[in-house]
Design a protein around this motif. Sequence first.
Motif, mmCIF file in Angstrom:
data_model
loop_
_atom_site.group_PDB
_atom_site.id
_atom_site.type_symbol
_atom_site.label_atom_id
_atom_site.label_comp_id
_atom_site.label_asym_id
_atom_site.label_seq_id
_atom_site.Cartn_x
_atom_site.Cartn_y
_atom_site.Cartn_z
ATOM 1 N N GLN A 160 0.829 -1.207 0.000
ATOM 2 C CA GLN A 160 0.000 0.000 0.000
ATOM 3 C C GLN A 160 0.859 1.251 0.000
ATOM 4 O O GLN A 160 0.595 2.203 -0.748
ATOM 5 C CB GLN A 160 -0.950 0.031 1.203
ATOM 6 N N SER A 161 1.906 1.259 0.814
ATOM 7 C CA SER A 161 2.777 2.437 0.893
ATOM 8 C C SER A 161 3.524 2.682 -0.416
ATOM 9 O O SER A 161 3.736 3.834 -0.821
ATOM 10 C CB SER A 161 3.775 2.273 2.041
ATOM 11 N N LEU A 162 3.933 1.585 -1.082
ATOM 12 C CA LEU A 162 4.626 1.740 -2.362
ATOM 13 C C LEU A 162 3.696 2.326 -3.412
ATOM 14 O O LEU A 162 4.088 3.198 -4.193
ATOM 15 C CB LEU A 162 5.172 0.388 -2.835
ATOM 16 N N VAL A 163 2.471 1.834 -3.447
ATOM 17 C CA VAL A 163 1.490 2.389 -4.383
ATOM 18 C C VAL A 163 1.238 3.860 -4.068
ATOM 19 O O VAL A 163 1.156 4.704 -4.971
ATOM 20 C CB VAL A 163 0.171 1.582 -4.339
ATOM 21 N N ALA A 164 1.130 4.187 -2.782
ATOM 22 C CA ALA A 164 0.882 5.567 -2.368
ATOM 23 C C ALA A 164 2.014 6.495 -2.815
ATOM 24 O O ALA A 164 1.771 7.627 -3.239
ATOM 25 C CB ALA A 164 0.711 5.633 -0.850
ATOM 26 N N THR A 165 3.247 6.009 -2.733
ATOM 27 C CA THR A 165 4.391 6.813 -3.167
ATOM 28 C C THR A 165 4.300 7.156 -4.650
ATOM 29 O O THR A 165 4.492 8.310 -5.060
ATOM 30 C CB THR A 165 5.705 6.057 -2.892
ATOM 31 N N GLN A 166 3.991 6.150 -5.456
ATOM 32 C CA GLN A 166 3.882 6.383 -6.898
ATOM 33 C C GLN A 166 2.664 7.243 -7.233
ATOM 34 O O GLN A 166 2.713 8.066 -8.165
ATOM 35 C CB GLN A 166 3.816 5.047 -7.646
ATOM 36 N N MET A 167 1.602 7.079 -6.482
ATOM 37 C CA MET A 167 0.439 7.945 -6.680
ATOM 38 C C MET A 167 0.801 9.393 -6.402
ATOM 39 O O MET A 167 0.368 10.302 -7.129
ATOM 40 C CB MET A 167 -0.704 7.514 -5.756
ATOM 41 N N GLY A 168 1.588 9.628 -5.356
ATOM 42 C CA GLY A 168 2.003 10.986 -5.022
ATOM 43 C C GLY A 168 2.806 11.627 -6.135
ATOM 44 O O GLY A 168 2.622 12.801 -6.475
ATOM 45 N N ARG A 169 3.719 10.847 -6.715
ATOM 46 C CA ARG A 169 4.535 11.368 -7.814
ATOM 47 C C ARG A 169 3.682 11.690 -9.031
ATOM 48 O O ARG A 169 3.852 12.727 -9.675
ATOM 49 C CB ARG A 169 5.612 10.345 -8.180
ATOM 50 N N MET A 170 2.765 10.795 -9.354
ATOM 51 C CA MET A 170 1.905 11.029 -10.512
ATOM 52 C C MET A 170 0.912 12.157 -10.242
ATOM 53 O O MET A 170 0.599 12.945 -11.135
ATOM 54 C CB MET A 170 1.165 9.740 -10.881
ATOM 55 N N GLY A 171 0.431 12.232 -9.016
ATOM 56 C CA GLY A 171 -0.482 13.310 -8.664
ATOM 57 C C GLY A 171 0.162 14.667 -8.825
ATOM 58 O O GLY A 171 -0.467 15.631 -9.290
ATOM 59 N N ASP A 172 1.439 14.754 -8.458
ATOM 60 C CA ASP A 172 2.184 15.997 -8.596
ATOM 61 C C ASP A 172 2.463 16.301 -10.068
ATOM 62 O O ASP A 172 2.316 17.430 -10.530
ATOM 63 C CB ASP A 172 3.491 15.899 -7.804
ATOM 64 N N LYS A 173 2.853 15.279 -10.818
ATOM 65 C CA LYS A 173 3.179 15.449 -12.235
ATOM 66 C C LYS A 173 1.983 15.921 -13.043
ATOM 67 O O LYS A 173 2.098 16.798 -13.908
ATOM 68 C CB LYS A 173 3.705 14.133 -12.811
ATOM 69 N N LEU A 174 0.820 15.341 -12.764
ATOM 70 C CA LEU A 174 -0.392 15.671 -13.512
ATOM 71 C C LEU A 174 -1.162 16.842 -12.910
ATOM 72 O O LEU A 174 -2.151 17.287 -13.493
ATOM 73 C CB LEU A 174 -1.316 14.450 -13.591
ATOM 74 N N ASN A 175 -0.731 17.290 -11.731
ATOM 75 C CA ASN A 175 -1.482 18.332 -11.022
ATOM 76 C C ASN A 175 -2.956 17.932 -10.934
ATOM 77 O O ASN A 175 -3.851 18.622 -11.433
ATOM 78 C CB ASN A 175 -1.343 19.688 -11.705
ATOM 79 N N ILE A 176 -3.193 16.783 -10.305
ATOM 80 C CA ILE A 176 -4.548 16.226 -10.275
ATOM 81 C C ILE A 176 -5.517 17.142 -9.542
ATOM 82 O O ILE A 176 -5.131 17.924 -8.669
ATOM 83 C CB ILE A 176 -4.569 14.820 -9.639
ATOM 84 N N ASP A 177 -6.775 16.994 -9.893
ATOM 85 C CA ASP A 177 -7.839 17.756 -9.240
ATOM 86 C C ASP A 177 -8.381 17.017 -8.019
ATOM 87 O O ASP A 177 -8.786 17.651 -7.037
ATOM 88 C CB ASP A 177 -8.968 18.029 -10.232
ATOM 89 N N PHE A 178 -8.402 15.678 -8.074
ATOM 90 C CA PHE A 178 -8.882 14.891 -6.946
ATOM 91 C C PHE A 178 -8.532 13.424 -7.161
ATOM 92 O O PHE A 178 -7.981 13.039 -8.204
ATOM 93 C CB PHE A 178 -10.396 15.049 -6.740
ATOM 94 N N VAL A 179 -8.865 12.610 -6.148
ATOM 95 C CA VAL A 179 -8.671 11.162 -6.200
ATOM 96 C C VAL A 179 -10.039 10.499 -6.056
ATOM 97 O O VAL A 179 -10.851 10.912 -5.228
ATOM 98 C CB VAL A 179 -7.740 10.669 -5.076
ATOM 99 N N VAL A 180 -10.287 9.475 -6.858
ATOM 100 C CA VAL A 180 -11.499 8.664 -6.736
ATOM 101 C C VAL A 180 -11.124 7.356 -6.059
ATOM 102 O O VAL A 180 -10.194 6.667 -6.487
ATOM 103 C CB VAL A 180 -12.112 8.367 -8.123
ATOM 104 N N SER A 181 -11.830 7.010 -4.989
ATOM 105 C CA SER A 181 -11.627 5.729 -4.308
ATOM 106 C C SER A 181 -12.829 4.835 -4.575
ATOM 107 O O SER A 181 -13.968 5.231 -4.335
ATOM 108 C CB SER A 181 -11.457 5.916 -2.803
ATOM 109 N N THR A 182 -12.547 3.609 -5.046
ATOM 110 C CA THR A 182 -13.624 2.695 -5.444
ATOM 111 C C THR A 182 -14.042 1.747 -4.318
ATOM 112 O O THR A 182 -14.700 0.738 -4.575
ATOM 113 C CB THR A 182 -13.204 1.884 -6.678
ATOM 114 N N GLY A 183 -13.695 2.051 -3.076
ATOM 115 C CA GLY A 183 -14.209 1.297 -1.940
ATOM 116 C C GLY A 183 -13.283 0.235 -1.388
ATOM 117 O O GLY A 183 -12.193 0.001 -1.893
#
Length: 328
Positions: free
Chosen positions: A55-78
Amino acid sequence: MASPLSLLHLAVLLCIYLVLPVFAELPRIQHQPKHDGSLNFLVIGDWGRKGLHNQSLVATQMGRMGDKLNIDFVVSTGDNFYDSGIKGVNDPLFLQSFSNIYTAKGLNKQWYTVLGNHDYRGNALAQLSPVLRKIDKRWFCERSFILNAGIVEFFFIDTTPFINNYFHDCNQHYDWRGVFPRQSYLKKLQKDLEEALAKSTSKWKIVVGHHAIRSIGHHGDSPELVKHLIPILKGNNVDMYLNGHDHCLQHIASKDSPLVYITSGAGSKAWRGDVKEDHSDVVKFFYDGQGFMSAQVTNSDANFAFYNVFGESIHHWNLTKSTMHSSV
């Protein structure tokens, strides 16, 4: 001092309040897109394990991609908290599996969330409580709701009450407060969804639920959703159905409509190792490991990609609104 009759009357009213669903239209919220109208977001599901199972590894990569794309939000599917949701609004699991894990600057955005079946095994109402939003302002979770983000309108749907097996499972407790009487709840939800989709004028329509409609993963198709939701989605020109539940990443295209089925349920524990036989629709991609999804949407095009725990793009595709065809 209240009489025994008054106390009995109060108890009856309280029981009715706890079991009857709230029959109101789907809540509607707004999220302002970028100045040019475009929208970038990430999708993750089945994640809350105190950082374990990658989970932490996925979170790290999500953070990098979130910063790169300047995301507007995150969708969680449950399936936000394993194994049995949270016990209450003060359960430390909320911080241990959410706030303390997704700490990257790129993820300091709103999270729009639905409940999964594991969330229903705990205190489901706690995840819906505004108290959690005070603890972490990013958190937003409702059973079902509409998110209007300009060119994209999202319809978040509570899929767990559709699944028959949960109501016959004697080995697990489910928090069905607000769901009974079940058939009335489901009928109203389908009606509200269909009406909302029919009225929508957004360029893109995306429906989000926890359970897969189409899947070749461990759990496979959800017959109840195939029966009750596919006619509504196809009949109202929905572009995409997003789900978790199966701990994998997969992209399935319909043979008879533009609707695509996307699973992003690989936020932590994955690698189940079993794949079901193909069905009538077209499987474009399947990955039985951890990862997440990104989306970049404009008025005419939508670009999507899956990433693994190393941040590598392992599958990408494009939807073009003018012709509504997809290419890999």
